[in-house]
Design a protein around this motif. Structure first.
Motif, PDB file in Angstrom:
ATOM      1  N   ILE A   1      38.626  27.506  49.583  1.00 17.37           N
ATOM      2  CA  ILE A   1      37.871  27.687  50.826  1.00 17.37           C
ATOM      3  C   ILE A   1      38.097  26.502  51.758  1.00 17.37           C
ATOM      4  O   ILE A   1      38.358  26.665  52.958  1.00 17.37           O
ATOM      5  CB  ILE A   1      36.364  27.856  50.529  1.00 17.37           C
ATOM      6  N   LEU A   2      38.030  25.299  51.210  1.00 21.06           N
ATOM      7  CA  LEU A   2      38.223  24.096  52.023  1.00 21.06           C
ATOM      8  C   LEU A   2      39.638  24.031  52.589  1.00 21.06           C
ATOM      9  O   LEU A   2      39.837  23.615  53.735  1.00 21.06           O
ATOM     10  CB  LEU A   2      37.926  22.853  51.181  1.00 21.06           C
ATOM     11  N   GLN A   3      40.631  24.457  51.785  1.00 21.04           N
ATOM     12  CA  GLN A   3      42.008  24.490  52.274  1.00 21.04           C
ATOM     13  C   GLN A   3      42.155  25.459  53.441  1.00 21.04           C
ATOM     14  O   GLN A   3      42.832  25.164  54.440  1.00 21.04           O
ATOM     15  CB  GLN A   3      42.956  24.891  51.151  1.00 21.04           C
ATOM     16  N   GLU A   4      41.524  26.624  53.322  1.00 22.99           N
ATOM     17  CA  GLU A   4      41.596  27.616  54.394  1.00 22.99           C
ATOM     18  C   GLU A   4      40.929  27.102  55.670  1.00 22.99           C
ATOM     19  O   GLU A   4      41.423  27.334  56.785  1.00 22.99           O
ATOM     20  CB  GLU A   4      40.957  28.922  53.927  1.00 22.99           C
ATOM     21  N   ILE A   5      39.808  26.396  55.508  1.00 19.30           N
ATOM     22  CA  ILE A   5      39.128  25.829  56.674  1.00 19.30           C
ATOM     23  C   ILE A   5      40.025  24.811  57.371  1.00 19.30           C
ATOM     24  O   ILE A   5      40.132  24.793  58.607  1.00 19.30           O
ATOM     25  CB  ILE A   5      37.789  25.186  56.253  1.00 19.30           C
ATOM     26  N   GLU A   6      40.682  23.961  56.592  1.00 18.85           N
ATOM     27  CA  GLU A   6      41.580  22.960  57.193  1.00 18.85           C
ATOM     28  C   GLU A   6      42.738  23.627  57.930  1.00 18.85           C
ATOM     29  O   GLU A   6      43.150  23.170  59.002  1.00 18.85           O
ATOM     30  CB  GLU A   6      42.108  22.015  56.102  1.00 18.85           C
ATOM     31  N   THR A   7      43.256  24.701  57.363  1.00 19.39           N
ATOM     32  CA  THR A   7      44.323  25.442  58.045  1.00 19.39           C
ATOM     33  C   THR A   7      43.818  26.008  59.367  1.00 19.39           C
ATOM     34  O   THR A   7      44.510  25.934  60.395  1.00 19.39           O
ATOM     35  CB  THR A   7      44.834  26.586  57.153  1.00 19.39           C
ATOM     36  N   LEU A   8      42.612  26.559  59.359  1.00 19.25           N
ATOM     37  CA  LEU A   8      42.052  27.132  60.583  1.00 19.25           C
ATOM     38  C   LEU A   8      41.758  26.052  61.621  1.00 19.25           C
ATOM     39  O   LEU A   8      41.897  26.297  62.828  1.00 19.25           O
ATOM     40  CB  LEU A   8      40.798  27.938  60.256  1.00 19.25           C
ATOM     41  N   TRP A   9      41.356  24.861  61.178  1.00 16.01           N
ATOM     42  CA  TRP A   9      41.193  23.752  62.129  1.00 16.01           C
ATOM     43  C   TRP A   9      42.513  23.459  62.849  1.00 16.01           C
ATOM     44  O   TRP A   9      42.550  23.317  64.068  1.00 16.01           O
ATOM     45  CB  TRP A   9      40.741  22.496  61.389  1.00 16.01           C
ATOM     46  N   ALA A  10      43.577  23.347  62.056  1.00 14.24           N
ATOM     47  CA  ALA A  10      44.893  23.039  62.633  1.00 14.24           C
ATOM     48  C   ALA A  10      45.348  24.156  63.567  1.00 14.24           C
ATOM     49  O   ALA A  10      45.894  23.902  64.657  1.00 14.24           O
ATOM     50  CB  ALA A  10      45.915  22.819  61.522  1.00 14.24           C
ATOM     51  N   GLU A  11      45.123  25.401  63.156  1.00 11.67           N
ATOM     52  CA  GLU A  11      45.523  26.540  63.980  1.00 11.67           C
ATOM     53  C   GLU A  11      44.689  26.628  65.248  1.00 11.67           C
ATOM     54  O   GLU A  11      45.184  27.032  66.306  1.00 11.67           O
ATOM     55  CB  GLU A  11      45.410  27.825  63.163  1.00 11.67           C
ATOM     56  N   ARG A  12      43.428  26.242  65.158  1.00  2.00           N
ATOM     57  CA  ARG A  12      42.577  26.220  66.356  1.00  2.00           C
ATOM     58  C   ARG A  12      43.142  25.253  67.383  1.00  2.00           C
ATOM     59  O   ARG A  12      43.224  25.573  68.579  1.00  2.00           O
ATOM     60  CB  ARG A  12      41.153  25.837  65.960  1.00  2.00           C
TER      61      ARG A  12
ATOM     62  N   ALA B   1      33.695  31.389  57.029  1.00  2.00           N
ATOM     63  CA  ALA B   1      34.533  30.439  56.297  1.00  2.00           C
ATOM     64  C   ALA B   1      34.796  30.875  54.857  1.00  2.00           C
ATOM     65  O   ALA B   1      35.870  30.614  54.311  1.00  2.00           O
ATOM     66  CB  ALA B   1      33.886  29.052  56.307  1.00  2.00           C
ATOM     67  N   TYR B   2      33.840  31.564  54.247  1.00  2.00           N
ATOM     68  CA  TYR B   2      34.017  31.974  52.851  1.00  2.00           C
ATOM     69  C   TYR B   2      34.891  33.218  52.714  1.00  2.00           C
ATOM     70  O   TYR B   2      35.268  33.597  51.603  1.00  2.00           O
ATOM     71  CB  TYR B   2      32.654  32.233  52.196  1.00  2.00           C
ATOM     72  N   GLY B   3      35.202  33.868  53.835  1.00  2.00           N
ATOM     73  CA  GLY B   3      36.120  34.997  53.804  1.00  2.00           C
ATOM     74  C   GLY B   3      35.607  36.213  53.063  1.00  2.00           C
ATOM     75  O   GLY B   3      36.388  36.993  52.518  1.00  2.00           O
ATOM     76  N   MET B   4      34.291  36.436  53.085  1.00  2.00           N
ATOM     77  CA  MET B   4      33.696  37.522  52.311  1.00  2.00           C
ATOM     78  C   MET B   4      32.921  38.503  53.192  1.00  2.00           C
ATOM     79  O   MET B   4      31.859  38.996  52.797  1.00  2.00           O
ATOM     80  CB  MET B   4      32.753  36.937  51.245  1.00  2.00           C
ATOM     81  N   ALA B   5      33.438  38.797  54.380  1.00  2.00           N
ATOM     82  CA  ALA B   5      32.724  39.696  55.299  1.00  2.00           C
ATOM     83  C   ALA B   5      32.461  41.061  54.656  1.00  2.00           C
ATOM     84  O   ALA B   5      31.451  41.705  54.950  1.00  2.00           O
ATOM     85  CB  ALA B   5      33.516  39.860  56.590  1.00  2.00           C
TER      86      ALA B   5
ATOM     87  N   ILE C   1      29.070  27.043  60.896  1.00  2.00           N
ATOM     88  CA  ILE C   1      28.885  25.610  60.651  1.00  2.00           C
ATOM     89  C   ILE C   1      30.016  25.003  59.829  1.00  2.00           C
ATOM     90  O   ILE C   1      30.334  23.819  59.979  1.00  2.00           O
ATOM     91  CB  ILE C   1      27.526  25.357  59.949  1.00  2.00           C
ATOM     92  N   ASP C   2      30.668  25.777  58.975  1.00  2.00           N
ATOM     93  CA  ASP C   2      31.729  25.237  58.119  1.00  2.00           C
ATOM     94  C   ASP C   2      32.964  24.825  58.913  1.00  2.00           C
ATOM     95  O   ASP C   2      33.805  24.080  58.402  1.00  2.00           O
ATOM     96  CB  ASP C   2      32.116  26.256  57.050  1.00  2.00           C
ATOM     97  N   PHE C   3      33.085  25.306  60.137  1.00  2.00           N
ATOM     98  CA  PHE C   3      34.224  24.948  60.984  1.00  2.00           C
ATOM     99  C   PHE C   3      33.912  23.749  61.878  1.00  2.00           C
ATOM    100  O   PHE C   3      34.744  23.330  62.677  1.00  2.00           O
ATOM    101  CB  PHE C   3      34.639  26.135  61.852  1.00  2.00           C
ATOM    102  N   SER C   4      32.703  23.216  61.754  1.00  2.00           N
ATOM    103  CA  SER C   4      32.246  22.123  62.597  1.00  2.00           C
ATOM    104  C   SER C   4      32.150  20.831  61.792  1.00  2.00           C
ATOM    105  O   SER C   4      31.925  20.854  60.581  1.00  2.00           O
ATOM    106  CB  SER C   4      30.871  22.467  63.191  1.00  2.00           C
TER     107      SER C   4
END
Length: 354
Positions: A264-275, A216-220, A189-192
């Motif tokens: 975390i929010l910065q990483e999500i934004e990066t992943l949006w752009a990379e997607r 999204a939290y990177g804690m697998a 949901i954090d990527f949506s």
């Protein structure tokens, strides 16, 4: 058709297994004492008394972590359950609400495979209702599959492996008309941009939402899942959860990560752009037939020959997921969004394939 004003009549007790409803939960030593901040001598839990930072049992209720998580999610603390990964929480739902050899659940493939595994493990019928070709719910078929023994409906949104959100109106209709629990798995949901269903807990008493720290939290690696539901549902799940199911290291690492929420929010934004970058690159390839829109941290793409392209990429050092064995996903590969440099290398490798 039910309305939102009529759902207050929801009868949770009729869903809970009779033995679970009657049982008294195990009370651990730390359940019986809540710290008041003063120094105490702990001689109650048969622990090794020599301090090493981990010689004491963790808080079985994860109070600090729940407090922080409830604040960020906008829910009450008594609406939160934490587990050893979301898979433990999903298993608890089966064990609390489904009578083995009698009850059934509904899943909507293509979707996350653990629902079916847990159904088999708990001797519960998995009544699979395939999605429509556009990866939305076939509500008519779902209603036809529901009977008096149907306790749970599992919906992954954004869905794995397709990446799309399930339409809000479809889920609302199901919540209003199904007498059991609707479990919405929001691992992605954090990527949506779609609003989380946790904000609707006080409207729909039969709504259960699961989320995870793994995406999204990177804690697998710490194995931490969360469940959001009514206080009544959480009370039932607390009855049967292991007393110390979330260890001290996991709780500490989760609190540390939540303290870096801006990162975390910065990483999500990066992943949006990379997607977006990877979607565009895939769409340009001659052997890619279709790139499905994604609201997750992965992309599903239909190719000319998924088995061949999977092996081609493996030979180049890239491991992706072949989802061709899933319904409606013939010749489809799933690409997780990596770092910018990893994605650049993947795009270069894809461009070299013949």
């Amino acid at each position: 058709m039910a309305t939102e004003s009529e759902i207050t009549s929801f009868d949770l007790r009729s869903l809970v297994r009779a033995n679970v409803w009657k049982m008294t939960p195990y009370s651990s030593a730390r359940d019986e004492y809540v710290s008041d901040g003063s120094e105490k001598v702990f001689l109650d839990a048969n622990e090794n008394p020599f301090e090493n930072g981990l010689n004491r049992y963790p808080d079985p209720r994860q109070r600090k972590l729940k407090s922080e998580l409830s604040r960020r999610k906008g829910v009450k603390e008594n609406q939160v359950l934490l587990g050893n990964g979301s898979d433990e929480i999903l298993d608890l739902l089966f064990r609390a609400f489904c009578e083995p050899g009698q009850d059934k659940v509904i899943t909507v493939p293509p979707t996350y495979g653990m629902y079916g595994v847990l159904a088999a493990l708990n001797d519960v019928t998995d009544a699979k209702v395939e999605m429509k070709a556009d990866f939305t719910l076939d509500l008519k078929a779902i209603y036809q599959a529901i009977d008096e023994n149907t306790k749970l409906v599992f919906i992954c949104s954004p869905n794995n492996p397709t990446g799309n959100n399930i339409p809000t109106e479809q889920i609302k209709e199901l919540l209003l008309n199904f007498k059991g629990l609707v479990v919405i798995d929001e691992a992605y949901i954090d990527f949506s941009e779609q609003e989380s269903w946790v904000h609707f807990l006080d409207i729909y008493p039969n709504l259960v939402v699961t989320q995870t720290f793994s995406k999204a939290y990177g804690m697998a690696g710490i194995r931490l899942g969360s469940c959001f539901a009514s206080e009544a549902v959480i009370t039932v799940l607390n009855k049967i959860k292991p007393p110390y199911n979330v260890n001290e290291l996991t709780q500490a690492k989760a609190m540390e990560r939540l303290g870096k929420y801006d990162l975390i929010l910065q990483e999500i934004e990066t992943l949006w752009a990379e997607r977006s970058k990877l979607e565009a690159a895939l769409a340009q390839l001659s052997f890619v037939i279709r790139v499905y829109k994604s609201d997750a941290n992965f992309i599903l793409a239909e190719l000319d020959d998924a088995d061949k392209r999977y092996q081609d990429l493996l030979n180049e050092g890239f491991i992706v997921r072949n989802r061709s064995n899933q319904p409606l996903c013939k010749n489809c590969l799933r690409f997780t969004i990596g770092t910018p440099s990893e994605n650049d290398r993947l795009i270069a490798a894809l461009n070299e394939l013949k």
